[in-house]
Design an enzyme around this catalytic site. Structure first.
Site: not given
Ligand code: IPM
Ligand code: MN
Length: 360
Positions: A138, A191, A224, A248, A252
Site C-alpha cells: 500500500y 506466505k 490461501d 484487505d 472482505d
Molecule cells: C478498505 C478499502 C481500502 C483498502 C481501499 C478503499 C483503499 O478496501 O478499507 O479495506 O484497500 O484498504
Molecule cells: Mn478493503
C-alpha cells in the site's frame, strides 16, 4: 477525568452521510445515557468536493485531524472520480499521516443474522483480524517503464519494516491477551513458503515477540489456507494478524461470513495518537439517498470508537442494542431488505439502547 470528546466527522460519499447520521443519533443517545459529552466537527471531504474544487484532503484539515479525540468516517469513493485518487489522497493519506498502523476488524456473527455458512452460530464466528495498515503493497513505492508498449515493466514494492511488522504483531498479542476468549490463540497469516524474505521477517518477529506472551498460543496459516478455514471452520480462530494486502482481502471474506457489509466495521488505530472508525462497506452509490442502506456497520464502528475512547460501558450498551435489533427486528441486513428504512433502524437502536440496563 473529563469525559469530553472532540470527534471529527467525515460523512464522505454515497451512503456515507446517511449511515453516519444514524451513528451520531446513537452517539448522542449513549452520551446522554452514560454521562459524557461530545463536540462534533463536520468536514466536507470526498468525491463531491473533489469534483468541484480538485481538493481532496487539504493540509489545514489534516492538521485539525491531528488534534481530535477520534475520527468518524462514512465512506470515500465516487463513481465519477477515477479509481485511486480519493482512496490514496484521502483514506490512505489519513492512515499514513496519522500513523494508524493497525486496522482492527472484528468478524462477529450477531444473533439473528443470516450467514452463508450453513450450521454456523454466533459462538462459531467471533474472531478479530489485526491488519497492518501503513506498509506493504500500500505504500505506493514502485514505478513503470516503457508504459503502453509491449515491453512495459511495472513494479509495486511490498515494503515490510522490522519496526512496522513488530509493532503490529505486538498489538495483536495484546489484543489476544485481553480478549474475552478462552482460546487465547493468535494466528499469523502470511506466505512464508513463497515470500521467503518478507515473510521470514514476519515469522521471526512473531516468534520473538511471542516469547513475551507465554499465555498466548501461537498458530500459523498460509493465507490461501486461511481463506479455506475461515469458511470451513471459523470457530478455529481467535485473533488473526496479517499484512496490509492480505488483511484487505481476508476481511472482505470475514465481512461476508458475519452477514455482509451491512454490519462489518473497522478501526484504523494509532494506539498513542488519533484513530479513525468506519463501516467497511464503501460508498454504495446505487443505494445513496434512498433511505435503504443499513446503518448498523456505522453503529458498530461507533461502538469500537467508544471502546477506544475508554468508554467501555457506552461501547457495550451500543453493541447490546445492535444485538437486540438484529435478534428481534431486522428481516435481513441487506440494503432495501431490512424491513425498515435507514433512519428507522437508527431509531430502533436508540430505543433498544434506552431499554438496556447501563453496564457496570
Ligand atoms: C478498505 C478499502 C481500502 C483498502 C481501499 C478503499 C483503499 O478496501 O478499507 O479495506 O484497500 O484498504
Ligand atoms: Mn478493503
Amino acid at each position: 477525568m473529563e469525559r469530553h470528546y472532540k470527534i471529527a466527522v467525515i460523512p464522505g460519499d454515497g451512503t456515507g452521510p446517511e449511515v453516519i447520521r444514524e451513528g451520531i443519533k446513537v452517539l448522542q443517545a449513549v452520551a446522554q445515557r452514560t454521562g459524557f459529552s461530545v463536540e462534533l466537527i463536520h468536514y466536507n471531504i470526498g468525491g463531491e468536493r473533489y469534483l468541484k474544487s480538485k481538493e481532496t484532503l487539504p493540509d489545514s484539515v489534516l492538521k485539525e485531524l491531528r488534534n481530535v479525540s477520534a475520527i468518524y468516517l462514512g465512506a470515500i469513493g465516487h463513481p465519477d472520480v477515477k479509481p485511486g485518487i480519493l482512496e490514496k489522497e484521502i483514506l490512505l493519506r489519513i492512515r499514513f499521516e496519522l500513523d494508524q498502523y493497525i486496522n482492527l476488524r472484528p468478524v462477529k456473527l450477531y444473533p439473528g443474522v443470516w450467514t452463508p455458512l450453513r450450521d454456523k452460530k454466533p459462538e462459531d464466528i467471533d474472531f478479530v483480524v489485526v491488519r497492518e495498515n501503513t506498509e506493504g503493497l500500500y505504500v505506493g513505492v514502485g514505478g513503470n517503464f516503457k508504459k503502453g508498449t509491449p515491453d512495459e515493466v511495472a513494479f509495486q514494492v511490498d515494503v515490510n519494516t522490522r519496526k512496522g511488522v513488530e509493532r503490529c504483531i505486538r498489538y495483536a498479542f495484546e489484543v489476544t491477551r485481553t480478549r474475552d476468549n478462552p482460546k487465547k490463540k493468535l494466528t499469523l497469516s502470511a506466505k512464508t513458503n513463497v515470500l521467503t524474505y518478507a515473510h521470514d521477517l514476519w515469522m521471526r518477529a512473531f516468534e520473538e515477540v511471542g516469547r513475551e506472551y507465554p499465555d498466548v498460543n501461537r498458530d500459523y496459516a498460509h493465507v490461501d489456507a486461511l481463506t479455506m478455514w475461515m469458511v470451513k471452520s471459523p470457530e478455529f480462530f481467535d485473533v488473526i494478524v496479517t499484512n496490509n494486502m492480505f488483511g484487505d482481502i481476508v476481511t472482505d471474506l470475514g465481512a461476508m461470513i458475519q452477514g455482509g457489509l451491512g454490519i462489518a466495521a473497522g478501526g484504523n488505530i494509532n494506539p498513542s495518537g488519533v484513530s479513525m472508525f468506519e463501516p467497511i462497506g464503501g460508498s454504495a452509490p446505487k443505494y445513496a439517498g434512498k433511505n435503504v442502506i443499513n446503518p448498523l456497520a456505522a453503529i458498530v464502528a461507533l461502538s469500537m470508537m467508544l471502546e477506544h475512547l475508554k468508554e467501555p460501558g457506552a461501547a457495550t450498551l451500543v453493541e447490546e442494542a445492535v444485538k437486540q435489533v438484529t435478534a428481534t427486528k431486522l428481516k435481513s441486513l441487506a440494503a432495501g431488505k431490512m424491513g425498515y428504512g435507514t433512519t428507522e433502524v437508527g431509531d430502533l437502536v436508540v430505543d433498544a439502547l434506552n431499554q438496556v440496563a447501563v453496564p457496570g
